[in-house]
Design an enzyme around this catalytic site. Structure first.
Site, PDB file in Angstrom:
ATOM      1  N   HIS A   1       0.858  -1.182   0.000  1.00 46.59           N
ATOM      2  CA  HIS A   1       0.000   0.000   0.000  1.00 46.59           C
ATOM      3  C   HIS A   1       0.900   1.241   0.000  1.00 46.59           C
ATOM      4  O   HIS A   1       0.954   1.988   0.976  1.00 46.59           O
ATOM      5  CB  HIS A   1      -0.932  -0.013   1.215  1.00 46.59           C
ATOM      6  CG  HIS A   1      -2.086   0.934   1.122  1.00 46.59           C
ATOM      7  ND1 HIS A   1      -3.404   0.530   1.290  1.00 46.59           N
ATOM      8  CD2 HIS A   1      -2.144   2.253   0.886  1.00 46.59           C
ATOM      9  CE1 HIS A   1      -4.204   1.577   1.176  1.00 46.59           C
ATOM     10  NE2 HIS A   1      -3.462   2.637   0.935  1.00 46.59           N
TER      11      HIS A   1
ATOM     12  N   TYR B   1     -14.765   6.391  -4.708  1.00 50.71           N
ATOM     13  CA  TYR B   1     -15.216   7.442  -3.797  1.00 50.71           C
ATOM     14  C   TYR B   1     -16.137   8.469  -4.443  1.00 50.71           C
ATOM     15  O   TYR B   1     -17.056   8.946  -3.817  1.00 50.71           O
ATOM     16  CB  TYR B   1     -14.001   8.184  -3.227  1.00 50.71           C
ATOM     17  CG  TYR B   1     -13.171   7.386  -2.258  1.00 50.71           C
ATOM     18  CD1 TYR B   1     -13.372   7.487  -0.888  1.00 50.71           C
ATOM     19  CD2 TYR B   1     -12.156   6.541  -2.712  1.00 50.71           C
ATOM     20  CE1 TYR B   1     -12.599   6.769   0.011  1.00 50.71           C
ATOM     21  CE2 TYR B   1     -11.368   5.815  -1.816  1.00 50.71           C
ATOM     22  CZ  TYR B   1     -11.592   5.928  -0.460  1.00 50.71           C
ATOM     23  OH  TYR B   1     -10.826   5.204   0.432  1.00 50.71           O
TER      24      TYR B   1
ATOM     25  N   GLU C   1      -4.359   0.361  -5.226  1.00 53.73           N
ATOM     26  CA  GLU C   1      -4.384   1.544  -6.088  1.00 53.73           C
ATOM     27  C   GLU C   1      -3.041   1.793  -6.780  1.00 53.73           C
ATOM     28  O   GLU C   1      -2.369   2.796  -6.533  1.00 53.73           O
ATOM     29  CB  GLU C   1      -4.799   2.784  -5.290  1.00 53.73           C
ATOM     30  CG  GLU C   1      -6.217   2.700  -4.758  1.00 53.73           C
ATOM     31  CD  GLU C   1      -6.669   3.997  -4.091  1.00 53.73           C
ATOM     32  OE1 GLU C   1      -5.872   4.963  -4.027  1.00 53.73           O
ATOM     33  OE2 GLU C   1      -7.826   4.052  -3.635  1.00 53.73           O
TER      34      GLU C   1
END
Length: 494
Positions: free
Chosen positions: A145, A332, A190
């Site tokens: 991450h 989002y 991501e």
């Protein structure tokens, strides 16, 4: 101008109409709810028990003004010492699983293939994972991450193809050390932010600004690294451990700015340059054709001897294709997408290769984050796009949430979850989309990268001025807990 304004208002009102009344549909019995964090954002203990330096340690220490208020993750939420409190919060919420990430530098302080394993780092993650299992909570573990070991960055980081071997060694080490406890693995979180923002636009560590080249090379190495980790697990561990592997890819929803064919084409191009950039090689084969064609042609016109977008060999295409057991989505917000005439051909960069005008509607509700406005109907459209584009795969929502400036009473977050989950349950029940998990971001307020501690995403508040990093439940935690227990967004579901 009047016609365009009318079309924008019409599109917005149609979208609003889909989300302004909460769904009475009930989440299916198989559906699971979770919450998420990431290692650098919550763990702290940045140099304890043998942990090595990562790129976020490095940039926040050598260039403190890179982050708002000169914040850093040296202590963060202190989850390294307070993980049992974190698990108690998760149990109180009633979640089915907890998504957290591992610090590569805590497990392999030097990062490189063949380097020694830090036993204390492994011990921490085994203790955390066992505490979850003892409390009936499933671990969902992200291998990476955004926190590349600094020694690997000094070798060139992700644009360097050598990273593939270093990551494979790390992945195998983790599967060996934790695979008996973990059944859901996420290779990368991501990757677009790692590559585009880390090596292209400079807004994430290591803060390089070589867009249109380094970001593409980064992606190329990262996708091959994902595939290698998938095959390592599939061939060496899956038969004994019985787990599953996927990659977390993020996107906003891109809504055509009008009913024109050009704006529809622009919106599709935008999502192909975003989710498709990573999803297509893994789920279908190769990069999206629109990316290949545009970057090849622009590179040629710019005088490059070969395309700035690296090429997969036929062998690599086949090796990468199908390296997923589920499709994972962080989502989002939304943008409008509007057609643009071609830009100056001398402009080398991802944005010029994409060449779409992206913007938000001023009437969409703001959050504490400039990039995030509340657009609930975008989630339903996104999962429908994934289902249609990738032949109805199983989909995990691995992040979804909203930021504010703090406070225990957080009605905006309650409304956000209610309306986004309303669109999600309708996509499942009415549209037949195969979504099986939803993960709230985040379990608690934490280090929000360049914004430091100024933006709060948590279901629990953290007092960052207290040495104890005291956690306090917010009103949204009670709401989310109720949704989990009733599988319902209103008092009585149909």
């Amino acid at each position: 101008m009047k016609l365009r304004f009318f079309l924008l208002v019409t599109v917005f009102l149609v979208g609003l109409d889909k989300s302004n009344s909460t769904s009475k549909n009930k989440f299916p019995d198989y559906f699971k709810f979770g919450a998420a964090t990431a290692s650098y954002q919550v763990e702290g203990a940045w140099n304890e028990d043998g942990k090595g330096e990562n790129i976020w340690d490095h940039i926040t220490h050598t260039n403190p003004t890179y982050v708002e208020n000169e914040d850093n993750g040296d202590v963060a939420c202190d989850s390294y010492h307070k993980y049992k409190e974190d698990v108690a919060m998760l149990k109180d919420l009633g979640v089915d699983y907890y998504r957290f990430s591992l610090s590569w530098s805590r497990i392999l302080p030097y990062g490189v293939a063949g380097s020694p394993v830090n036993k204390l780092g492994i011990e921490y993650y085994r203790n955390l994972t066992q505490e979850l299992l003892d409390n009936g909570i499933e671990p969902m573990v992200t291998l990476f991450h955004w926190d590349t070991p600094e020694p690997l960055q000094e070798l060139g980081g992700w644009p360097n193809p050598e990273m593939e071997e270093h990551y494979a060694y790390y992945a195998r080490t983790v599967f060996e050390q934790l695979g008996d406890l973990v059944k859901i693995w996420l290779t990368f979180n991501e990757p677009k932010q790692t590559c585009l923002e880390g090596y292209g636009k400079g807004v994430k560590a290591p803060a390089f600004t070589t867009t249109g080249m380094a970001d593409y090379k980064c992606t190329h190495t990262l996708i091959k690294s994902h595939a290698k980790a998938y095959h390592i697990y599939d061939e060496e561990f899956k038969s004994k451990q019985g787990g599953r592997v996927g990659m977390v890819i993020d996107t906003v929803w891109f809504e055509p700015a009008s009913g024109s064919e050009k704006d529809a084409e622009a919106a599709e191009r935008a999502i192909q340059f975003t989710y498709g950039w990573y999803g297509n090689p893994i789920i279908l084969e190769n990069y999206p054709q629109v990316m290949i064609d545009r970057i090849d042609e622009r590179s040629k016109q710019q005088g490059f001897a070969q395309s700035r977008l690296p090429k997969f060999s036929e062998e690599e295409v086949n090796y990468i294709k199908g390296t997923y057991d589920f499709v994972a989505l962080n989502m989002y917000t939304a943008n409008y997408a509007e057609w643009k005439e071609e830009t100056d051909i001398s402009d080398v960069g991802y944005d010029s290769d994409l060449n779409v005008h992206l913007f938000m509607d001023d009437s969409w509700e703001e959050s504490a984050s400039s990039w995030l406005r509340v657009v609930p109907w975008g989630l339903r459209k996104t999962v429908n796009w994934l289902s249609k584009t990738y032949n109805n795969p199983e989909i995990f929502i691995t992040e979804n949430g909203v930021s504010d400036r703090g406070g225990i009473d957080d009605p905006q977050r309650i409304n956000f979850y209610r309306e986004y989950l309303s669109n999600l349950v309708d996509a499942i029940v009415e549209d037949g989309v195969n979504v099986t998990r939803y993960t709230a971001w985040s379990l608690m307020d934490n280090f929000e990268w360049g914004s430091g501690y100024s933006e709060k995403f948590g279901l629990y508040s953290v007092d960052f001025s207290s040495p104890e990093r005291t956690r306090t439940k917010k009103a949204s935690a009670d709401y989310y807990s109720q949704v989990i227990s009733t599988r319902c967004l209103v008092d009585s579901c149909e």
